[in-house]
Motif scaffolding. Structure first.
Motif, PDB file in Angstrom:
ATOM      1  N   LEU A 180     -38.484 -41.352  22.509  1.00 29.16           N
ATOM      2  CA  LEU A 180     -39.391 -40.296  22.073  1.00 29.16           C
ATOM      3  C   LEU A 180     -38.657 -39.138  21.404  1.00 29.16           C
ATOM      4  O   LEU A 180     -39.199 -38.480  20.522  1.00 29.16           O
ATOM      5  CB  LEU A 180     -40.196 -39.771  23.261  1.00 29.16           C
ATOM      6  N   ALA A 181     -37.407 -38.902  21.819  1.00 27.04           N
ATOM      7  CA  ALA A 181     -36.627 -37.803  21.275  1.00 27.04           C
ATOM      8  C   ALA A 181     -36.051 -38.132  19.887  1.00 27.04           C
ATOM      9  O   ALA A 181     -35.587 -37.242  19.191  1.00 27.04           O
ATOM     10  CB  ALA A 181     -35.495 -37.427  22.215  1.00 27.04           C
ATOM     11  N   ALA A 182     -36.085 -39.397  19.514  1.00 27.38           N
ATOM     12  CA  ALA A 182     -35.481 -39.824  18.240  1.00 27.38           C
ATOM     13  C   ALA A 182     -36.189 -39.247  17.028  1.00 27.38           C
ATOM     14  O   ALA A 182     -37.202 -38.742  17.012  1.00 27.38           O
ATOM     15  CB  ALA A 182     -35.487 -41.334  18.154  1.00 27.38           C
TER      16      ALA A 182
ATOM     17  N   GLY B 275     -32.166 -24.282  16.341  1.00 27.70           N
ATOM     18  CA  GLY B 275     -33.358 -24.519  15.533  1.00 27.70           C
ATOM     19  C   GLY B 275     -33.895 -25.935  15.665  1.00 27.70           C
ATOM     20  O   GLY B 275     -34.796 -26.335  14.923  1.00 27.70           O
ATOM     21  N   LEU B 276     -33.354 -26.700  16.619  1.00 27.70           N
ATOM     22  CA  LEU B 276     -33.848 -28.066  16.848  1.00 27.70           C
ATOM     23  C   LEU B 276     -35.255 -28.014  17.419  1.00 27.70           C
ATOM     24  O   LEU B 276     -35.617 -27.056  18.110  1.00 27.70           O
ATOM     25  CB  LEU B 276     -32.928 -28.814  17.821  1.00 27.70           C
ATOM     26  N   PRO B 277     -36.063 -29.045  17.169  1.00 29.42           N
ATOM     27  CA  PRO B 277     -37.412 -29.079  17.733  1.00 29.42           C
ATOM     28  C   PRO B 277     -37.362 -29.096  19.268  1.00 29.42           C
ATOM     29  O   PRO B 277     -36.614 -29.893  19.859  1.00 29.42           O
ATOM     30  CB  PRO B 277     -37.995 -30.396  17.203  1.00 29.42           C
ATOM     31  N   PRO B 278     -38.131 -28.228  19.909  1.00 29.32           N
ATOM     32  CA  PRO B 278     -38.108 -28.149  21.376  1.00 29.32           C
ATOM     33  C   PRO B 278     -38.367 -29.479  22.067  1.00 29.32           C
ATOM     34  O   PRO B 278     -37.692 -29.810  23.055  1.00 29.32           O
ATOM     35  CB  PRO B 278     -39.201 -27.139  21.705  1.00 29.32           C
ATOM     36  N   GLU B 279     -39.297 -30.255  21.557  1.00 32.40           N
ATOM     37  CA  GLU B 279     -39.627 -31.516  22.225  1.00 32.40           C
ATOM     38  C   GLU B 279     -38.438 -32.472  22.207  1.00 32.40           C
ATOM     39  O   GLU B 279     -38.201 -33.189  23.176  1.00 32.40           O
ATOM     40  CB  GLU B 279     -40.883 -32.161  21.627  1.00 32.40           C
TER      41      GLU B 279
ATOM     42  N   LEU C 244     -36.695 -33.655  25.698  1.00 32.04           N
ATOM     43  CA  LEU C 244     -36.690 -35.093  25.983  1.00 32.04           C
ATOM     44  C   LEU C 244     -35.266 -35.626  26.095  1.00 32.04           C
ATOM     45  O   LEU C 244     -34.974 -36.437  26.978  1.00 32.04           O
ATOM     46  CB  LEU C 244     -37.473 -35.855  24.917  1.00 32.04           C
ATOM     47  N   ALA C 245     -34.383 -35.178  25.219  1.00 32.43           N
ATOM     48  CA  ALA C 245     -32.988 -35.622  25.289  1.00 32.43           C
ATOM     49  C   ALA C 245     -32.339 -35.171  26.597  1.00 32.43           C
ATOM     50  O   ALA C 245     -31.633 -35.943  27.253  1.00 32.43           O
ATOM     51  CB  ALA C 245     -32.210 -35.081  24.093  1.00 32.43           C
ATOM     52  N   ALA C 246     -32.601 -33.932  26.991  1.00 32.35           N
ATOM     53  CA  ALA C 246     -32.025 -33.410  28.239  1.00 32.35           C
ATOM     54  C   ALA C 246     -32.585 -34.138  29.449  1.00 32.35           C
ATOM     55  O   ALA C 246     -31.839 -34.517  30.355  1.00 32.35           O
ATOM     56  CB  ALA C 246     -32.292 -31.918  28.345  1.00 32.35           C
ATOM     57  N   TYR C 247     -33.887 -34.333  29.470  1.00 27.46           N
ATOM     58  CA  TYR C 247     -34.506 -34.989  30.622  1.00 27.46           C
ATOM     59  C   TYR C 247     -34.121 -36.457  30.709  1.00 27.46           C
ATOM     60  O   TYR C 247     -34.055 -37.021  31.802  1.00 27.46           O
ATOM     61  CB  TYR C 247     -36.017 -34.821  30.596  1.00 27.46           C
TER      62      TYR C 247
ATOM     63  N   MET D 129     -32.545 -38.809  19.187  1.00 29.35           N
ATOM     64  CA  MET D 129     -31.561 -37.796  19.518  1.00 29.35           C
ATOM     65  C   MET D 129     -31.195 -37.929  20.990  1.00 29.35           C
ATOM     66  O   MET D 129     -32.060 -38.127  21.831  1.00 29.35           O
ATOM     67  CB  MET D 129     -32.153 -36.409  19.239  1.00 29.35           C
ATOM     68  N   ASN D 130     -29.906 -37.821  21.266  1.00 29.81           N
ATOM     69  CA  ASN D 130     -29.484 -37.814  22.654  1.00 29.81           C
ATOM     70  C   ASN D 130     -28.910 -36.429  22.979  1.00 29.81           C
ATOM     71  O   ASN D 130     -28.729 -35.592  22.090  1.00 29.81           O
ATOM     72  CB  ASN D 130     -28.489 -38.938  22.957  1.00 29.81           C
ATOM     73  N   PHE D 131     -28.618 -36.194  24.252  1.00 31.00           N
ATOM     74  CA  PHE D 131     -28.201 -34.863  24.651  1.00 31.00           C
ATOM     75  C   PHE D 131     -26.823 -34.499  24.108  1.00 31.00           C
ATOM     76  O   PHE D 131     -26.541 -33.327  23.856  1.00 31.00           O
ATOM     77  CB  PHE D 131     -28.262 -34.699  26.173  1.00 31.00           C
ATOM     78  N   THR D 132     -25.971 -35.476  23.877  1.00 37.11           N
ATOM     79  CA  THR D 132     -24.673 -35.207  23.258  1.00 37.11           C
ATOM     80  C   THR D 132     -24.868 -34.603  21.874  1.00 37.11           C
ATOM     81  O   THR D 132     -24.156 -33.678  21.481  1.00 37.11           O
ATOM     82  CB  THR D 132     -23.830 -36.488  23.186  1.00 37.11           C
ATOM     83  N   GLU D 133     -25.841 -35.111  21.142  1.00 36.38           N
ATOM     84  CA  GLU D 133     -26.143 -34.564  19.811  1.00 36.38           C
ATOM     85  C   GLU D 133     -26.652 -33.130  19.907  1.00 36.38           C
ATOM     86  O   GLU D 133     -26.326 -32.294  19.053  1.00 36.38           O
ATOM     87  CB  GLU D 133     -27.159 -35.453  19.094  1.00 36.38           C
ATOM     88  N   VAL D 134     -27.433 -32.845  20.943  1.00 36.53           N
ATOM     89  CA  VAL D 134     -27.899 -31.470  21.159  1.00 36.53           C
ATOM     90  C   VAL D 134     -26.698 -30.564  21.406  1.00 36.53           C
ATOM     91  O   VAL D 134     -26.568 -29.493  20.794  1.00 36.53           O
ATOM     92  CB  VAL D 134     -28.893 -31.387  22.339  1.00 36.53           C
ATOM     93  N   LEU D 135     -25.803 -30.980  22.287  1.00 36.87           N
ATOM     94  CA  LEU D 135     -24.624 -30.172  22.586  1.00 36.87           C
ATOM     95  C   LEU D 135     -23.740 -29.995  21.359  1.00 36.87           C
ATOM     96  O   LEU D 135     -23.201 -28.910  21.128  1.00 36.87           O
ATOM     97  CB  LEU D 135     -23.824 -30.796  23.737  1.00 36.87           C
TER      98      LEU D 135
END
Length: 82
Positions: A80-82, A53-57, A61-64, A1-7
């Motif tokens: 690690l975020a994948a 509801g995404l896993p915090p880790e 990790l994606a943000a960092y 997962m990357n941060f774009t996916e989080v957004l």
């Protein structure tokens, strides 16, 4: 997962403007997250986690990975975020 996916998960079926309001940031700040010009605080990341509801880790990790200046470390965080 990357941060774009989080957004994208934060936006879900709405708009970036609505997503910004849901996590208590200005639309301008949210757009800066999308463009990599600004990185969210831990407090904002926690709001994103609650909303999606995404896993915090994975979110952290994606943000960092986007925030860190070392490309090799960033790649490791993304893995690690994948």
């Amino acid at each position: 997962m990357n941060f774009t996916e989080v957004l994208n998960a934060v936006i879900a079926d709405g708009s970036a403007y609505a997503a910004a309001k849901k996590i208590d940031v200005t639309p301008s700040t949210f757009y800066r997250y999308q463009n990599g010009k600004k990185h969210p605080s831990d407090n904002v990341l926690n709001k994103m986690i609650e909303l999606t509801g995404l896993p915090p880790e994975q979110v952290y990790l994606a943000a960092y990975a986007e925030k860190i200046g070392n490309p090799a470390a960033a790649q490791a965080f993304r893995h690690l975020a994948a």
